[in-house]
Design a protein around this motif. Structure first.
Motif, PDB file in Angstrom:
ATOM      1  N   LEU A 111     -91.999 -12.739 -24.012  1.00 14.82           N
ATOM      2  CA  LEU A 111     -90.766 -12.823 -24.796  1.00 14.82           C
ATOM      3  C   LEU A 111     -89.797 -13.822 -24.171  1.00 14.82           C
ATOM      4  CD1 LEU A 111     -89.008 -11.778 -27.109  1.00 14.82           C
ATOM      5  CD2 LEU A 111     -88.295  -9.892 -25.633  1.00 14.82           C
ATOM      6  N   GLU A 112     -89.626 -13.747 -22.856  1.00 18.54           N
ATOM      7  CA  GLU A 112     -88.705 -14.649 -22.173  1.00 18.54           C
ATOM      8  C   GLU A 112     -89.164 -16.093 -22.296  1.00 18.54           C
ATOM      9  OE1 GLU A 112     -86.765 -15.330 -17.704  1.00 18.54           O
ATOM     10  OE2 GLU A 112     -88.259 -13.753 -18.058  1.00 18.54           O
ATOM     11  N   GLN A 113     -90.465 -16.328 -22.148  1.00 14.58           N
ATOM     12  CA  GLN A 113     -90.988 -17.690 -22.254  1.00 14.58           C
ATOM     13  C   GLN A 113     -90.848 -18.239 -23.672  1.00 14.58           C
ATOM     14  OE1 GLN A 113     -94.879 -16.716 -20.742  1.00 14.58           O
ATOM     15  NE2 GLN A 113     -94.449 -17.621 -18.725  1.00 14.58           N
ATOM     16  N   PHE A 114     -91.029 -17.369 -24.672  1.00 16.49           N
ATOM     17  CA  PHE A 114     -90.892 -17.830 -26.052  1.00 16.49           C
ATOM     18  C   PHE A 114     -89.466 -18.257 -26.353  1.00 16.49           C
ATOM     19  CE2 PHE A 114     -89.612 -16.796 -30.414  1.00 16.49           C
ATOM     20  CZ  PHE A 114     -90.380 -17.745 -31.092  1.00 16.49           C
ATOM     21  N   VAL A 115     -88.491 -17.424 -26.002  1.00 14.88           N
ATOM     22  CA  VAL A 115     -87.102 -17.754 -26.360  1.00 14.88           C
ATOM     23  C   VAL A 115     -86.613 -18.976 -25.603  1.00 14.88           C
ATOM     24  CG1 VAL A 115     -86.531 -15.375 -26.990  1.00 14.88           C
ATOM     25  CG2 VAL A 115     -86.140 -16.144 -24.651  1.00 14.88           C
ATOM     26  N   GLN A 116     -87.293 -19.350 -24.511  1.00 11.20           N
ATOM     27  CA  GLN A 116     -86.919 -20.547 -23.774  1.00 11.20           C
ATOM     28  C   GLN A 116     -87.613 -21.794 -24.304  1.00 11.20           C
ATOM     29  OE1 GLN A 116     -87.865 -19.544 -19.710  1.00 11.20           O
ATOM     30  NE2 GLN A 116     -85.952 -18.407 -19.387  1.00 11.20           N
ATOM     31  N   SER A 117     -88.569 -21.599 -25.230  1.00  8.78           N
ATOM     32  CA  SER A 117     -89.315 -22.742 -25.752  1.00  8.78           C
ATOM     33  C   SER A 117     -88.513 -23.459 -26.837  1.00  8.78           C
ATOM     34  CB  SER A 117     -90.663 -22.283 -26.311  1.00  8.78           C
ATOM     35  OG  SER A 117     -90.476 -21.455 -27.449  1.00  8.78           O
ATOM     36  N   GLU A 118     -88.811 -24.739 -27.025  1.00  5.82           N
ATOM     37  CA  GLU A 118     -88.115 -25.545 -28.019  1.00  5.82           C
ATOM     38  C   GLU A 118     -88.457 -25.073 -29.432  1.00  5.82           C
ATOM     39  OE1 GLU A 118     -87.650 -30.242 -29.386  1.00  5.82           O
ATOM     40  OE2 GLU A 118     -88.898 -29.690 -27.655  1.00  5.82           O
ATOM     41  N   GLY A 119     -87.447 -24.844 -30.229  1.00  4.14           N
ATOM     42  CA  GLY A 119     -87.641 -24.418 -31.618  1.00  4.14           C
ATOM     43  C   GLY A 119     -87.602 -22.922 -31.829  1.00  4.14           C
ATOM     44  N   SER A 120     -87.605 -22.134 -30.753  1.00  3.96           N
ATOM     45  CA  SER A 120     -87.673 -20.676 -30.904  1.00  3.96           C
ATOM     46  C   SER A 120     -86.415 -20.106 -31.557  1.00  3.96           C
ATOM     47  CB  SER A 120     -87.894 -20.011 -29.542  1.00  3.96           C
ATOM     48  OG  SER A 120     -86.822 -20.303 -28.656  1.00  3.96           O
ATOM     49  N   TRP A 121     -85.249 -20.616 -31.168  1.00 13.54           N
ATOM     50  CA  TRP A 121     -84.004 -20.069 -31.722  1.00 13.54           C
ATOM     51  C   TRP A 121     -83.833 -20.469 -33.181  1.00 13.54           C
ATOM     52  CZ3 TRP A 121     -81.254 -16.292 -29.706  1.00 13.54           C
ATOM     53  CH2 TRP A 121     -81.431 -16.003 -28.360  1.00 13.54           C
ATOM     54  N   ARG A 122     -84.367 -21.622 -33.533  1.00 11.69           N
ATOM     55  CA  ARG A 122     -84.328 -22.009 -34.943  1.00 11.69           C
ATOM     56  C   ARG A 122     -85.215 -21.079 -35.774  1.00 11.69           C
ATOM     57  NH1 ARG A 122     -85.710 -28.093 -37.251  1.00 11.69           N
ATOM     58  NH2 ARG A 122     -85.736 -27.555 -39.482  1.00 11.69           N
ATOM     59  N   ILE A 123     -86.368 -20.708 -35.225  1.00 13.33           N
ATOM     60  CA  ILE A 123     -87.255 -19.765 -35.912  1.00 13.33           C
ATOM     61  C   ILE A 123     -86.562 -18.421 -36.097  1.00 13.33           C
ATOM     62  CG2 ILE A 123     -89.385 -18.415 -35.659  1.00 13.33           C
ATOM     63  CD1 ILE A 123     -90.609 -20.884 -34.284  1.00 13.33           C
ATOM     64  N   LEU A 124     -85.921 -17.934 -35.036  1.00 15.53           N
ATOM     65  CA  LEU A 124     -85.212 -16.651 -35.129  1.00 15.53           C
ATOM     66  C   LEU A 124     -84.048 -16.747 -36.111  1.00 15.53           C
ATOM     67  CD1 LEU A 124     -85.160 -15.656 -31.344  1.00 15.53           C
ATOM     68  CD2 LEU A 124     -86.603 -14.677 -33.146  1.00 15.53           C
ATOM     69  N   GLY A 125     -83.376 -17.893 -36.120  1.00 20.19           N
ATOM     70  CA  GLY A 125     -82.290 -18.085 -37.079  1.00 20.19           C
ATOM     71  C   GLY A 125     -82.781 -18.086 -38.511  1.00 20.19           C
ATOM     72  N   ASP A 126     -83.952 -18.696 -38.737  1.00 15.97           N
ATOM     73  CA  ASP A 126     -84.536 -18.686 -40.082  1.00 15.97           C
ATOM     74  C   ASP A 126     -84.869 -17.262 -40.520  1.00 15.97           C
ATOM     75  OD1 ASP A 126     -84.389 -21.414 -40.542  1.00 15.97           O
ATOM     76  OD2 ASP A 126     -86.351 -21.800 -39.638  1.00 15.97           O
ATOM     77  N   LEU A 127     -85.451 -16.477 -39.610  1.00 14.95           N
ATOM     78  CA  LEU A 127     -85.775 -15.080 -39.941  1.00 14.95           C
ATOM     79  C   LEU A 127     -84.516 -14.298 -40.297  1.00 14.95           C
ATOM     80  CD1 LEU A 127     -88.445 -14.211 -37.207  1.00 14.95           C
ATOM     81  CD2 LEU A 127     -88.839 -14.510 -39.652  1.00 14.95           C
ATOM     82  N   ALA A 128     -83.466 -14.501 -39.496  1.00 11.41           N
ATOM     83  CA  ALA A 128     -82.207 -13.808 -39.779  1.00 11.41           C
ATOM     84  C   ALA A 128     -81.633 -14.254 -41.120  1.00 11.41           C
ATOM     85  CB  ALA A 128     -81.205 -14.067 -38.654  1.00 11.41           C
ATOM     86  N   GLY A 129     -81.702 -15.557 -41.402  1.00 13.43           N
ATOM     87  CA  GLY A 129     -81.183 -16.074 -42.674  1.00 13.43           C
ATOM     88  C   GLY A 129     -81.936 -15.521 -43.872  1.00 13.43           C
ATOM     89  N   ILE A 130     -83.265 -15.454 -43.755  1.00  8.89           N
ATOM     90  CA  ILE A 130     -84.077 -14.880 -44.837  1.00  8.89           C
ATOM     91  C   ILE A 130     -83.663 -13.447 -45.098  1.00  8.89           C
ATOM     92  CG2 ILE A 130     -86.408 -14.159 -45.503  1.00  8.89           C
ATOM     93  CD1 ILE A 130     -87.430 -16.532 -43.743  1.00  8.89           C
ATOM     94  N   ALA A 131     -83.543 -12.673 -44.025  1.00  4.11           N
ATOM     95  CA  ALA A 131     -83.286 -11.245 -44.165  1.00  4.11           C
ATOM     96  C   ALA A 131     -81.862 -10.952 -44.637  1.00  4.11           C
ATOM     97  CB  ALA A 131     -83.556 -10.538 -42.836  1.00  4.11           C
ATOM     98  N   ILE A 132     -80.861 -11.671 -44.105  1.00  2.00           N
ATOM     99  CA  ILE A 132     -79.479 -11.459 -44.564  1.00  2.00           C
ATOM    100  C   ILE A 132     -79.375 -11.803 -46.047  1.00  2.00           C
ATOM    101  CG2 ILE A 132     -77.117 -12.325 -44.368  1.00  2.00           C
ATOM    102  CD1 ILE A 132     -77.628 -12.630 -41.346  1.00  2.00           C
ATOM    103  N   SER A 133     -79.981 -12.917 -46.439  1.00  2.00           N
ATOM    104  CA  SER A 133     -79.975 -13.292 -47.859  1.00  2.00           C
ATOM    105  C   SER A 133     -80.693 -12.229 -48.685  1.00  2.00           C
ATOM    106  CB  SER A 133     -80.663 -14.646 -48.040  1.00  2.00           C
ATOM    107  OG  SER A 133     -79.991 -15.669 -47.333  1.00  2.00           O
ATOM    108  N   GLY A 134     -81.787 -11.679 -48.146  1.00  2.00           N
ATOM    109  CA  GLY A 134     -82.523 -10.640 -48.864  1.00  2.00           C
ATOM    110  C   GLY A 134     -81.695  -9.393 -49.096  1.00  2.00           C
ATOM    111  N   GLY A 135     -80.940  -8.969 -48.068  1.00  2.00           N
ATOM    112  CA  GLY A 135     -80.073  -7.810 -48.238  1.00  2.00           C
ATOM    113  C   GLY A 135     -79.000  -8.049 -49.286  1.00  2.00           C
ATOM    114  N   MET A 136     -78.450  -9.262 -49.306  1.00  2.00           N
ATOM    115  CA  MET A 136     -77.433  -9.608 -50.306  1.00  2.00           C
ATOM    116  C   MET A 136     -78.038  -9.733 -51.706  1.00  2.00           C
ATOM    117  SD  MET A 136     -75.221 -12.418 -48.155  1.00  2.00           S
ATOM    118  CE  MET A 136     -74.074 -12.631 -49.518  1.00  2.00           C
ATOM    119  N   PHE A 137     -79.319 -10.008 -51.772  1.00  2.00           N
ATOM    120  CA  PHE A 137     -80.013 -10.148 -53.054  1.00  2.00           C
ATOM    121  C   PHE A 137     -80.319  -8.787 -53.675  1.00  2.00           C
ATOM    122  CE2 PHE A 137     -84.152 -10.514 -55.299  1.00  2.00           C
ATOM    123  CZ  PHE A 137     -83.820 -11.432 -56.272  1.00  2.00           C
ATOM    124  N   ILE A 138     -80.804  -7.849 -52.868  1.00  2.00           N
ATOM    125  CA  ILE A 138     -81.371  -6.628 -53.433  1.00  2.00           C
ATOM    126  C   ILE A 138     -80.327  -5.555 -53.730  1.00  2.00           C
ATOM    127  CG2 ILE A 138     -81.891  -5.535 -51.219  1.00  2.00           C
ATOM    128  CD1 ILE A 138     -84.520  -4.572 -52.503  1.00  2.00           C
TER     129      ILE A 138
END
Length: 433
Positions: free
Chosen positions: A320-347
């Motif tokens: 987990l620590e190595q992943f979050v330190q890798s390039e692009g990991s925070w953008r991936i997590l941000g995308d997941l959060a964006g999908i889910a927040i939008s989903g909650g607002m949708f449903i």
């Protein structure tokens, strides 16, 4: 003015039904993941193919009751006092969980699969009740907040059940599930009476005829638009959640703990979106943000496709620590959060539409019809995904296809909802505690 959402948890009109729903969703996922844990690391540890088949069978057995019994569940809910029905359902859950505990004690997969089917049946019967009871106890200005809390609590419960199911021993999971079933029954005793809205309804036990009847009874394009949107959300959500593990292990070259992080981010973000939309709409039951939320889901999925497709594995089997330190990991997590927040607002607004736009006499059957369509659309989309994967299409491309399709859904809703929008109905619920 809208009613604040969180104070509803302290009222008898909402607190007990929220607790009942939360504990039920927790138990469903605790039981399923404990079964898969038992199979993966115990019974079938040397036969991973059997574990994959068991996961598919378990999912199918849980969904099957929605096809077979949703129409019956909707009729029973409209014809009965919903508070009494909730208590009967939660009493049955105690015996179902004791049966599951026996399965864990004996390490019997058939007993545990039968328990999953019974839990699916219980969820099918409870489904129309948990939403149709809210307009009987809440004022219209409270519907959005109450629905948002139910959705937020459900996803947190799903996350918690899945995490605990993978941490404790299967037998201990059975014991916890049985204890929580008792707590759920005790919570159900606090649900206020909710008299039948169709007391003279004659129940049709022929599931084919009654399913056709509840689908034909759905009136108005707004209800159909809400049901199709809800079904799309759950289908997309089910697909994304099912791909977390292979995405993490294959594309991102990381350990299981990263998949757990993905699940954590997704579940909490859905809860945030579910509560945020009530704030934005100030309690108004409106589809104003539905098209924008669908576009948000689509755009973030497309970006997730781009980000994961270009991700470079620098440390195979990353922690987990190595992943979050890798390039692009925070953008991936941000995308997941964006999908889910939008989903909650949708449903959440779409569920509120089902509750307020359907006839009180047919509200439970309308929600049951929604459950049938949800199950059908989910199975169809999953089957399509399986066919696409069989042709060698990558997981990341699947995410991109879902993003494009969801963006198209957002555009379609923008045009459709502008045409069918109509004034909100008058309040149907009560305002006091």
């Amino acid at each position: 003015m809208p009613a604040p959402a969180f104070p509803l948890l302290r009222t008898r009109r909402f607190g007990p039904i929220f607790a009942v729903q939360f504990l039920g969703a927790f138990n469903d996922n605790l039981l399923k993941f404990a079964l898969l844990f038992l199979a993966s690391f115990g019974l079938y540890a040397a036969e991973p193919g059997k574990t994959e088949m068991l996961a598919t069978v378990a999912t199918g057995l849980f969904i099957l009751p929605y096809f077979l019994f949703s129409a019956l569940a909707g009729q029973i809910a409209d014809a009965s006092d919903k508070a009494t029905l909730v208590r009967l359902i939660k009493a049955a859950e105690i015996f179902i969980m004791l049966f599951g505990l026996l399965g864990f004690w004996l390490q019997s997969v058939p007993i545990l699969l039968a328990t999953l089917f019974l839990m699916g049946l219980q969820s099918t019967i409870f489904g129309p009740v948990k939403y149709s009871i809210l307009p009987q106890h809440l004022a219209e200005r409270e519907i959005m907040g109450g629905t948002g809390l139910i959705q937020a609590g459900t996803f947190v419960a799903i996350l918690s059940g899945q995490l605990l199911g993978g941490i404790i021993q299967p037998l201990q999971a059975g014991m916890v599930a049985a204890a929580l079933a008792v707590l759920g029954f005790l919570a159900s005793l606090g649900v206020p009476t909710a008299p039948p809205t169709a007391p003279g309804l004659k129940i049709d036990y022929n599931f084919l005829r009654s399913t056709g009847a509840i689908l034909r009874a759905v009136r108005g394009p707004m209800l159909w638009a809400a049901m199709m949107g809800i079904s799309w959300f759950f289908a997309v959500g089910a697909l994304l959640l099912s791909q977390f593990a292979p995405l993490v292990s294959g594309v991102l070259g990381s350990r299981q703990e990263v998949a757990t992080l993905f699940l954590l981010v997704f579940s909490i973000s859905v809860a945030i979106g579910s509560l945020a939309v009530n704030k934005l709409l100030r309690g108004e039951v409106s589809t104003r943000y539905v098209p924008l939320a669908a576009l948000g889901m689509g755009v973030f999925m497309i970006d997730l496709w781009v980000t994961t497709s270009t991700y470079r594995i620098t440390v195979p089997g990353a922690t987990l620590e190595q992943f979050v330190q890798s390039e692009g990991s925070w953008r991936i997590l941000g995308d997941l959060a964006g999908i889910a927040i939008s989903g909650g607002m949708f449903i959440v607004p779409l569920y509120a539409i089902l509750q307020t736009r359907s006839s009180p006499q047919e509200r439970s059957r309308t929600i049951a019809a929604n459950n049938v369509i949800n199950a059908g659309v989910t199975v169809a989309v999953v089957a399509a995904l399986a066919a696409i994967l069989a042709r060698g299409v990558s997981i990341t491309s699947i995410v991109g296809l879902l993003g494009l399709a969801t963006s198209a859904v957002g555009l379609i809703y923008w045009f459709v909802l502008r045409r069918i929008a109509s004034p909100q109905p008058q309040a149907t619920g009560a305002g006091g505690d």
